[in-house]
Motif scaffolding. Structure first.
Motif, PDB file in Angstrom:
ATOM      1  N   SER A  16       6.451  -4.488   1.248  1.00 27.40           N
ATOM      2  CA  SER A  16       6.270  -3.674   2.455  1.00 27.40           C
ATOM      3  C   SER A  16       7.626  -3.452   3.091  1.00 27.40           C
ATOM      4  O   SER A  16       8.251  -4.403   3.582  1.00 27.40           O
ATOM      5  N   LYS A  17       8.041  -2.218   3.047  1.00 33.10           N
ATOM      6  CA  LYS A  17       9.331  -1.881   3.628  1.00 33.10           C
ATOM      7  C   LYS A  17       9.391  -2.392   5.077  1.00 33.10           C
ATOM      8  O   LYS A  17      10.345  -3.016   5.486  1.00 33.10           O
ATOM      9  N   SER A  18       8.322  -2.175   5.813  1.00 33.79           N
ATOM     10  CA  SER A  18       8.316  -2.536   7.236  1.00 33.79           C
ATOM     11  C   SER A  18       7.826  -3.962   7.502  1.00 33.79           C
ATOM     12  O   SER A  18       8.071  -4.514   8.553  1.00 33.79           O
ATOM     13  N   THR A  78       2.732  -3.074   7.956  1.00 35.27           N
ATOM     14  CA  THR A  78       1.607  -2.187   7.680  1.00 35.27           C
ATOM     15  C   THR A  78       0.309  -2.982   7.729  1.00 35.27           C
ATOM     16  O   THR A  78       0.192  -4.040   7.105  1.00 35.27           O
ATOM     17  N   ILE A 128       0.842  -1.201   0.000  1.00 38.93           N
ATOM     18  CA  ILE A 128       0.000   0.000   0.000  1.00 38.93           C
ATOM     19  C   ILE A 128       0.877   1.251   0.000  1.00 38.93           C
ATOM     20  O   ILE A 128       2.055   1.177   0.357  1.00 38.93           O
ATOM     21  N   GLY A 129       0.288   2.365  -0.394  1.00 33.48           N
ATOM     22  CA  GLY A 129       1.054   3.616  -0.465  1.00 33.48           C
ATOM     23  C   GLY A 129       2.155   3.462  -1.491  1.00 33.48           C
ATOM     24  O   GLY A 129       1.943   2.964  -2.595  1.00 33.48           O
ATOM     25  N   GLY A 130       3.358   3.830  -1.081  1.00 34.02           N
ATOM     26  CA  GLY A 130       4.478   3.740  -2.011  1.00 34.02           C
ATOM     27  C   GLY A 130       4.782   2.314  -2.438  1.00 34.02           C
ATOM     28  O   GLY A 130       5.409   2.087  -3.481  1.00 34.02           O
ATOM     29  N   SER A 131       4.360   1.352  -1.669  1.00 33.09           N
ATOM     30  CA  SER A 131       4.624  -0.045  -2.020  1.00 33.09           C
ATOM     31  C   SER A 131       3.572  -0.594  -2.990  1.00 33.09           C
ATOM     32  O   SER A 131       3.568  -1.783  -3.306  1.00 33.09           O
ATOM     33  N   GLY A 155       9.172   5.285   1.259  1.00 38.15           N
ATOM     34  CA  GLY A 155       8.177   4.435   0.582  1.00 38.15           C
ATOM     35  C   GLY A 155       7.704   5.030  -0.733  1.00 38.15           C
ATOM     36  O   GLY A 155       7.664   4.341  -1.762  1.00 38.15           O
ATOM     37  N   ARG A 156       7.383   6.310  -0.734  1.00 40.90           N
ATOM     38  CA  ARG A 156       6.823   6.928  -1.942  1.00 40.90           C
ATOM     39  C   ARG A 156       7.884   7.187  -3.007  1.00 40.90           C
ATOM     40  O   ARG A 156       7.592   7.730  -4.052  1.00 40.90           O
ATOM     41  N   VAL A 164       0.284  10.513   8.935  1.00 43.09           N
ATOM     42  CA  VAL A 164      -0.167   9.180   8.511  1.00 43.09           C
ATOM     43  C   VAL A 164       0.107   8.170   9.621  1.00 43.09           C
ATOM     44  O   VAL A 164      -0.707   7.291   9.902  1.00 43.09           O
ATOM     45  N   GLU A 165       1.257   8.319  10.256  1.00 44.61           N
ATOM     46  CA  GLU A 165       1.629   7.364  11.312  1.00 44.61           C
ATOM     47  C   GLU A 165       0.603   7.388  12.447  1.00 44.61           C
ATOM     48  O   GLU A 165       0.225   6.354  12.982  1.00 44.61           O
ATOM     49  N   GLN A 169       0.356  10.964  -3.878  1.00 54.01           N
ATOM     50  CA  GLN A 169       1.120  10.531  -2.710  1.00 54.01           C
ATOM     51  C   GLN A 169       2.475  11.238  -2.664  1.00 54.01           C
ATOM     52  O   GLN A 169       2.897  11.752  -1.632  1.00 54.01           O
ATOM     53  N   GLU A 217       1.925  13.578   0.456  1.00 52.87           N
ATOM     54  CA  GLU A 217       2.504  12.972   1.661  1.00 52.87           C
ATOM     55  C   GLU A 217       3.833  13.672   1.974  1.00 52.87           C
ATOM     56  O   GLU A 217       4.205  13.840   3.134  1.00 52.87           O
ATOM     57  N   LYS A 232      -2.390   5.411  11.576  1.00 55.06           N
ATOM     58  CA  LYS A 232      -2.124   3.958  11.641  1.00 55.06           C
ATOM     59  C   LYS A 232      -2.259   3.470  13.087  1.00 55.06           C
ATOM     60  O   LYS A 232      -2.870   2.445  13.365  1.00 55.06           O
TER      61      LYS A 232
HETATM   62  O1  F6P Z   1       1.325   5.916   3.983  1.00 55.56           O
HETATM   63  C1  F6P Z   1       2.393   5.868   4.868  1.00 55.56           C
HETATM   64  C2  F6P Z   1       3.420   4.879   4.426  1.00 55.56           C
HETATM   65  O2  F6P Z   1       4.416   4.848   5.394  1.00 55.56           O
HETATM   66  C3  F6P Z   1       3.993   5.218   3.057  1.00 55.56           C
HETATM   67  O3  F6P Z   1       4.956   6.190   3.089  1.00 55.56           O
HETATM   68  C4  F6P Z   1       4.449   3.889   2.622  1.00 55.56           C
HETATM   69  O4  F6P Z   1       4.666   3.899   1.258  1.00 55.56           O
HETATM   70  C5  F6P Z   1       3.292   3.019   3.063  1.00 55.56           C
HETATM   71  O5  F6P Z   1       2.886   3.579   4.299  1.00 55.56           O
HETATM   72  C6  F6P Z   1       3.548   1.558   3.173  1.00 55.56           C
HETATM   73  O6  F6P Z   1       4.562   1.234   4.085  1.00 55.56           O
HETATM   74  P1  F6P Z   1       5.270  -0.186   4.034  1.00 55.56           P
HETATM   75  O7  F6P Z   1       6.003  -0.285   2.741  1.00 55.56           O
HETATM   76  O8  F6P Z   1       6.196  -0.216   5.216  1.00 55.56           O
HETATM   77  O9  F6P Z   1       4.211  -1.244   4.138  1.00 55.56           O
END
Ligand code: F6P
Length: 541
Positions: A207-209, A212, A154-157, A268-269, A501-502, A350, A354, A505
């Motif tokens: 997902s970078k993290s 999410t 989602i988002g940048g991913s 991410g974006r 945004v954080e 975004q 963002e 979440k």
């Molecule tokens: O929308 C907030 C955000 O942190 C974006 O910047 C990022 O692209 C997205 O959530 C998804 O995050 P992740 O890649 O960690 O799942």
């Protein structure tokens, strides 16, 4: 490195004078007073051509804008980003998306680490993996080759690879379809999975993290869908990941060898040039993906080295500031005359919103100017039959970016010329309009004349490229990334965090128990949402 408050700079004062001088002057007048304006007010960067003659500027205004950037110290800020300095102040890290597309031989050491070597090691792994999928050497648990890749993120991913996949569909030559699932609304995953064969489906968890909420929920549901059909042992043949969080991916059942890394310095974006582009690379192949990266790099180099007067992202960023801060423009319309770019406005939303939706400066003090342009749009010609009326005759100032291509990928009769003629017609009409006199001369009845007057004088840019290719797409996206950077730098905000945004979440996780459990969760549910929680529970039954 805090920048000087731009409103205190001499160039800002000159721009105030320019604003007073230009207010009330029509683009028709500016064109009449300045023959050759269209040729002079244009520039090229890589394969991109920018016509900025349809803006509320004279040569002098442009000089003042450029001076503003110089006086504000933009050059230093650009150098800091490219050098890997910690320009993301609140997260204390570099914003090094430009490193994701540095060529293999380049050098960039950050905190003692060879960034370019790391980037290319991951790109090589991605190339190897996607090559195996594309040539059917990678098989699922039952021996089936991959027919569909489902990108979950989602988002940048999501937005980057989804936008680019749509844009480059004509280059998807391996017969592999890619679906994108982002929303935690279960309808998204259900739509994507409808009709798919689990045995021939590969999920890319982007997902970078790996943390999410939406992505974890969709990935978990997708895992269940797969294991119901093929059993637990199938997971590692059907799930791979783009993530920094190898441990979490592994706990999910993904083989660490199939986790493709990202770095904390790639926001991410701004990340789809790296492993977040895995699903895209599967569709178009590594060679095309590298053409995309080279396109990005071409504009990175232009941005880094071109004098501000000839610097496309710098000029476009400054024009955005001109309208936002001097003419109180609230939004910018993004109007690609290309169906293939139908996700570009969402992607740019975004990127711009963002990044630059911030109200404090780097040092925590309030920004005294409006920041963050609201981006929106649709491809032409569809937009013409929807919202263009407001652009033509509405009361608001809405600068627009038209984006067009000379060559189609494939044409049907003269349809591409028709598309381009429509774009030019809109550019002409928005800029010049049709006056009351012109209407009267044509015999329009007096009572109707006011209704048929199209005022014109709508400010706009036109960006042209020869053709929509991986390279020109990369150039276009890099252009807007740097526009975002220029604006964030001049407003002196941190374009690379997203604390708002954080908070959302965190709050979603906090409220979830109140919706699903029997116990009351008075701690979580306060006056703001109590009634809504009650109604939701009642209706949900
Ligand atoms: O929308 C907030 C955000 O942190 C974006 O910047 C990022 O692209 C997205 O959530 C998804 O995050 P992740 O890649 O960690 O799942």
């Amino acid at each position: 490195m805090a920048l000087r408050d731009i409103t205190a700079l001499p160039a800002w004062e000159s721009l105030r004078a320019q604003h007073a001088d230009l207010t009330g002057r029509h683009l028709r007048e500016l064109f009449a007073a300045d023959p050759g304006r269209a040729e002079r007010m244009s520039l090229t960067a890589g394969d991109l051509y920018l016509d900025y003659s349809k803006h509320w500027v004279t040569a002098e205004t442009v000089e003042c804008l450029v001076r503003l950037a110089e006086e504000a110290g933009l050059r230093k800020r650009i150098d800091a980003m490219f050098n890997g300095d910690r320009v993301n102040l609140t997260e204390d890290r570099p914003a090094l998306h430009v490193a994701l597309r540095l060529p293999a031989g380049a050098e960039l050491v950050v905190d003692g680490q060879d960034v370019v070597g790391d980037v290319h090691a991951v790109l090589r792994r991605m190339g190897d993996f996607t090559g195996r999928v594309r040539t059917k050497q990678w098989r699922g648990a039952t021996g089936e080759p991959v027919a569909t890749v489902v990108n979950i993120g989602i988002g940048g991913s999501d937005l980057g690879p989804a936008m680019a996949y749509e844009a480059l569909r004509d280059y998807a030559d391996a017969g592999i379809d890619v679906q994108f699932v982002s929303n935690v609304d279960p309808a998204d995953l259900r739509n994507a999975l409808a009709g798919l064969d689990p045995a021939a489906t590969l999920f890319v968890i982007s997902s970078k993290s790996f943390d999410t909420l939406e992505t974890v929920a969709n990935a978990t549901a997708a895992r269940k869908w797969l294991t119901n059909a093929l059993g637990e042992a199938a997971v590692s043949r059907h799930f791979v990941a783009a993530s920094t969080n190898v441990a979490k991916a592994e706990r999910f059942g993904i083989d660490p060898a199939n986790v493709f890394g990202i770095w904390s310095w790639a926001g991410g974006r701004l990340s789809f040039c790296g492993s977040v582009g895995l699903s895209l690379m599967t569709a178009i192949g590594a060679e095309r993906f590298h053409e995309l990266l080279n396109g990005f790099h071409t504009i990175d180099e232009h941005f880094r080295t071109a004098p501000f007067r000839q610097n496309m992202p710098v000029l476009m960023g400054l024009l955005g500031i001109w309208y936002t801060n001097f003419f109180d423009a609230q939004t910018r319309a993004i109007l690609p005359y290309s169906r293939r770019l139908h996700r570009l406005p969402a992607y740019l939303q975004q990127l711009m919103m963002e990044s630059n939706g911030k109200s404090v400066r780097g040092d925590g003090t309030p920004v005294r100017l409006n920041t963050g342009e609201v981006f929106w749009g649709e491809p032409g010609t569809n937009g013409q039959h929807a919202f263009f009326q407001l652009l033509h005759q509405g009361t608001r100032t809405i600068p627009a970016d038209f984006i067009g291509f000379a060559e189609p990928y494939a044409d049907l009769g003269n349809m591409h010329d028709l598309l381009f003629a429509n774009m030019l017609a809109q550019v002409w009409t928005l800029a010049f309009g049709k006056s009351a006199e012109e209407n009267s001369e044509e015999g329009v009845p007096a009572a109707l004349v006011p209704h048929k007057v199209v005022p014109g004088n709508r400010p706009l840019s036109v960006i042209l490229a020869p053709r929509l290719t991986p390279s020109t797409l990369g150039q276009l996206v890099a252009l807007y990334e740097h526009v975002m950077f220029v604006q964030g730098a001049l407003w002196d905000i941190d374009s690379f965090d997203q604390w708002g945004v954080e908070l959302g979440k965190e709050k979603a996780l906090d409220l979830l128990p109140a919706l699903t459990s029997e116990a009351s969760h008075a701690g979580h549910v306060d006056e703001v949402v109590r009634a809504l929680v009650g109604v939701y529970r009642l209706l949900r039954g």
